[in-house]
Write a protein that holds these residues in place. Structure first.
Motif, PDB file in Angstrom:
ATOM      1  N   UNK A   1      19.696  -9.048  -4.959  1.00 50.42           N
ATOM      2  CA  UNK A   1      18.218  -9.102  -4.920  1.00 50.42           C
ATOM      3  C   UNK A   1      17.699  -9.096  -6.351  1.00 50.42           C
ATOM      4  N   UNK A   2      16.827 -10.063  -6.633  1.00 49.51           N
ATOM      5  CA  UNK A   2      16.105 -10.085  -7.913  1.00 49.51           C
ATOM      6  C   UNK A   2      14.637  -9.950  -7.558  1.00 49.51           C
ATOM      7  N   UNK A   3      14.042  -8.859  -7.947  1.00 51.28           N
ATOM      8  CA  UNK A   3      12.662  -8.626  -7.523  1.00 51.28           C
ATOM      9  C   UNK A   3      11.757  -8.353  -8.725  1.00 51.28           C
ATOM     10  N   UNK A   4      10.623  -9.027  -8.727  1.00 50.41           N
ATOM     11  CA  UNK A   4       9.658  -8.887  -9.820  1.00 50.41           C
ATOM     12  C   UNK A   4       8.259  -8.733  -9.223  1.00 50.41           C
ATOM     13  N   UNK A   5       7.467  -7.890  -9.861  1.00 49.20           N
ATOM     14  CA  UNK A   5       6.057  -7.797  -9.457  1.00 49.20           C
ATOM     15  C   UNK A   5       5.232  -8.459 -10.549  1.00 49.20           C
ATOM     16  N   UNK A   6       4.307  -9.324 -10.138  1.00 44.80           N
ATOM     17  CA  UNK A   6       3.464 -10.059 -11.076  1.00 44.80           C
ATOM     18  C   UNK A   6       2.035  -9.566 -10.950  1.00 44.80           C
TER      19      UNK A   6
ATOM     20  N   UNK B   1      -3.359 -14.183 -18.344  1.00 44.81           N
ATOM     21  CA  UNK B   1      -2.293 -13.231 -18.674  1.00 44.81           C
ATOM     22  C   UNK B   1      -1.436 -12.928 -17.451  1.00 44.81           C
ATOM     23  N   UNK B   2      -0.145 -12.894 -17.652  1.00 46.45           N
ATOM     24  CA  UNK B   2       0.779 -12.472 -16.592  1.00 46.45           C
ATOM     25  C   UNK B   2       1.543 -11.254 -17.092  1.00 46.45           C
ATOM     26  N   UNK B   3       1.449 -10.172 -16.312  1.00 46.21           N
ATOM     27  CA  UNK B   3       2.251  -8.981 -16.601  1.00 46.21           C
ATOM     28  C   UNK B   3       3.344  -8.928 -15.546  1.00 46.21           C
ATOM     29  N   UNK B   4       4.564  -8.900 -15.992  1.00 42.40           N
ATOM     30  CA  UNK B   4       5.699  -8.956 -15.073  1.00 42.40           C
ATOM     31  C   UNK B   4       6.443  -7.613 -15.095  1.00 42.40           C
ATOM     32  N   UNK B   5       6.555  -7.022 -13.926  1.00 44.11           N
ATOM     33  CA  UNK B   5       7.242  -5.734 -13.795  1.00 44.11           C
ATOM     34  C   UNK B   5       8.544  -5.971 -13.032  1.00 44.11           C
ATOM     35  N   UNK B   6       9.691  -6.011 -13.715  1.00 41.19           N
ATOM     36  CA  UNK B   6      10.937  -6.204 -12.976  1.00 41.19           C
ATOM     37  C   UNK B   6      11.271  -4.948 -12.173  1.00 41.19           C
ATOM     38  N   UNK B   7      11.611  -5.150 -10.909  1.00 42.49           N
ATOM     39  CA  UNK B   7      11.944  -4.007 -10.048  1.00 42.49           C
ATOM     40  C   UNK B   7      13.461  -3.933  -9.869  1.00 42.49           C
ATOM     41  N   UNK B   8      14.058  -5.038  -9.484  1.00 35.32           N
ATOM     42  CA  UNK B   8      15.525  -5.108  -9.340  1.00 35.32           C
ATOM     43  C   UNK B   8      16.029  -6.359 -10.037  1.00 35.32           C
ATOM     44  N   UNK B   9      16.998  -6.194 -10.920  1.00 38.26           N
ATOM     45  CA  UNK B   9      17.629  -7.334 -11.589  1.00 38.26           C
ATOM     46  C   UNK B   9      19.138  -7.165 -11.368  1.00 38.26           C
ATOM     47  N   UNK B  10      19.805  -8.191 -10.796  1.00 37.06           N
ATOM     48  CA  UNK B  10      21.234  -8.016 -10.487  1.00 37.06           C
ATOM     49  C   UNK B  10      22.061  -7.674 -11.733  1.00 37.06           C
TER      50      UNK B  10
ATOM     51  N   UNK C   1       0.834  -1.207   0.000  1.00 39.64           N
ATOM     52  CA  UNK C   1       0.000   0.000   0.000  1.00 39.64           C
ATOM     53  C   UNK C   1       0.867   1.255   0.000  1.00 39.64           C
ATOM     54  N   UNK C   2       0.409   2.240  -0.730  1.00 37.71           N
ATOM     55  CA  UNK C   2       1.135   3.508  -0.832  1.00 37.71           C
ATOM     56  C   UNK C   2       2.248   3.493  -1.873  1.00 37.71           C
ATOM     57  N   UNK C   3       2.425   2.373  -2.575  1.00 35.88           N
ATOM     58  CA  UNK C   3       3.502   2.294  -3.567  1.00 35.88           C
ATOM     59  C   UNK C   3       2.955   2.365  -4.991  1.00 35.88           C
ATOM     60  N   UNK C   4       3.877   2.470  -5.912  1.00 35.04           N
ATOM     61  CA  UNK C   4       3.555   2.426  -7.346  1.00 35.04           C
ATOM     62  C   UNK C   4       2.810   1.144  -7.710  1.00 35.04           C
ATOM     63  N   UNK C   5       3.166   0.022  -7.080  1.00 35.23           N
ATOM     64  CA  UNK C   5       2.532  -1.254  -7.448  1.00 35.23           C
ATOM     65  C   UNK C   5       1.060  -1.275  -7.075  1.00 35.23           C
ATOM     66  N   UNK C   6       0.741  -0.642  -5.954  1.00 32.29           N
ATOM     67  CA  UNK C   6      -0.677  -0.544  -5.591  1.00 32.29           C
ATOM     68  C   UNK C   6      -1.405   0.351  -6.597  1.00 32.29           C
ATOM     69  N   UNK C   7      -0.774   1.467  -6.938  1.00 37.54           N
ATOM     70  CA  UNK C   7      -1.402   2.401  -7.886  1.00 37.54           C
ATOM     71  C   UNK C   7      -1.543   1.759  -9.262  1.00 37.54           C
TER      72      UNK C   7
END
Ligand SMILES: O=C(O)CCC(=O)C(=O)O
Ligand SMILES: [Fe+2]
Length: 265
Positions: free
Chosen positions: A243-248, A153-162, A93-99
């Motif tokens: 850290x490898x972080x992805x939002x799905x 459908x899967x939309x993948x938003x990479x946040x951090x990729x080493x 909550x309060x982040x870009x991913x929530x928006x």
């Protein structure tokens, strides 16, 4: 098969003047998700079918991306540097991913893609969203887990990729099954895939270079789309100190109405 991004993509954005921004934070900031023309959506759809995935390039505003990267770094640090996953909009909550999950334009694009894929009018259900942060010694357990998603459908938003060491590419065997007409058919597919033998064979096959999945090298700032339900996919690991972080963002569960599914839950 590895497909360089340049080959797969034209820029899917339309000039900002041709449509109103989705959520204008203020007049000088980019929208949370860019307006896409019908032709862009058609081109994305064709790419997903042909290459296994489509990319909407440079669509995460840099300031939002930087804030998300800070958020992930704090979450992982608070978790002792270990893997974590956060599900649902309230967990971010309060982040870009929530928006983003509330963005009318992002939802419209995902709905339109699912409509084209299924030939049906897709309900405006919203997303099932998850933020994954692969890190630490436990991160390896969450790699090479080949699966079908429950959503079309899967939309993948990479946040951090080493930037150093293995980046944790997304591996996929695209579009290997249709959307099943029954939940039982879906369950049978999942049983065939989600067992020790199949998992070992797939992992070994990939590591020994016998199987050649599409490898998607992801870049933060772009959004990647694929048919998660139809594609066998998994991620490669990264080093434990990275850290490898992805939002799905998952859209459209074709078996949402199944009574068997409800009974089994
Ligand atoms: O993080 C990734 O690259 C893929 C994750 C995934 O497939 C999932 O969570 O369903
Ligand atoms: Fe998945």
């Amino acid at each position: 098969m590895s497909i360089p991004l340049e080959e797969t993509n034209v820029l899917y954005r339309v000039p900002a003047s041709s449509a109103a921004p989705d959520v204008a934070v203020n007049a000088t900031e980019p929208p949370l998700f860019p307006p896409l023309s019908d032709a862009s959506i058609d081109a994305l759809f064709a790419d997903i079918n042909r290459n296994g995935f489509g990319v909407i390039r440079d669509c995460v505003p840099p300031a939002q991306l930087a804030a998300m990267q800070d958020f992930v770094q704090r979450q992982v640090a608070d978790n002792g540097g270990q893997y974590l996953s956060l599900a649902g909009p309230d967990s971010v909550s309060g982040t870009y991913l929530q928006a983003l999950s509330a963005s009318a334009e992002f939802r419209r694009v995902c709905r339109a893609l699912c409509g084209k894929a299924t030939g049906t009018i897709v309900p405006d259900t919203g997303f099932y969203q998850v933020l994954r942060c692969l890190s630490g010694t436990k991160g390896a357990r969450h790699s090479y887990f080949f699966h079908f998603d429950s959503f079309v459908l899967t939309a993948l938003v990479p946040i951090l990729i080493p930037a150093e060491g293995p980046p944790g590419d997304l591996l996929m065997f695209p579009n290997v099954r249709p959307v099943r007409s029954s939940y039982v058919g879906n369950l049978l597919d999942k049983l065939l895939l989600d067992n020790k033998l199949t998992q070992i064979l797939l992992k070994r096959g990939v590591l020994a270079n016998i199987l050649h999945p599409v490898k998607v090298r992801m870049d933060p700032g772009h959004i990647y789309l694929f048919w998660g339900y139809r594609s066998v996919h998994a991620n490669e690991p990264c080093e434990p100190d990275k850290i490898r972080s992805t939002a799905l963002f998952h859209y459209l569960n074709p078996h949402a109405g199944s009574s068997l599914r409800r009974a089994l839950r």
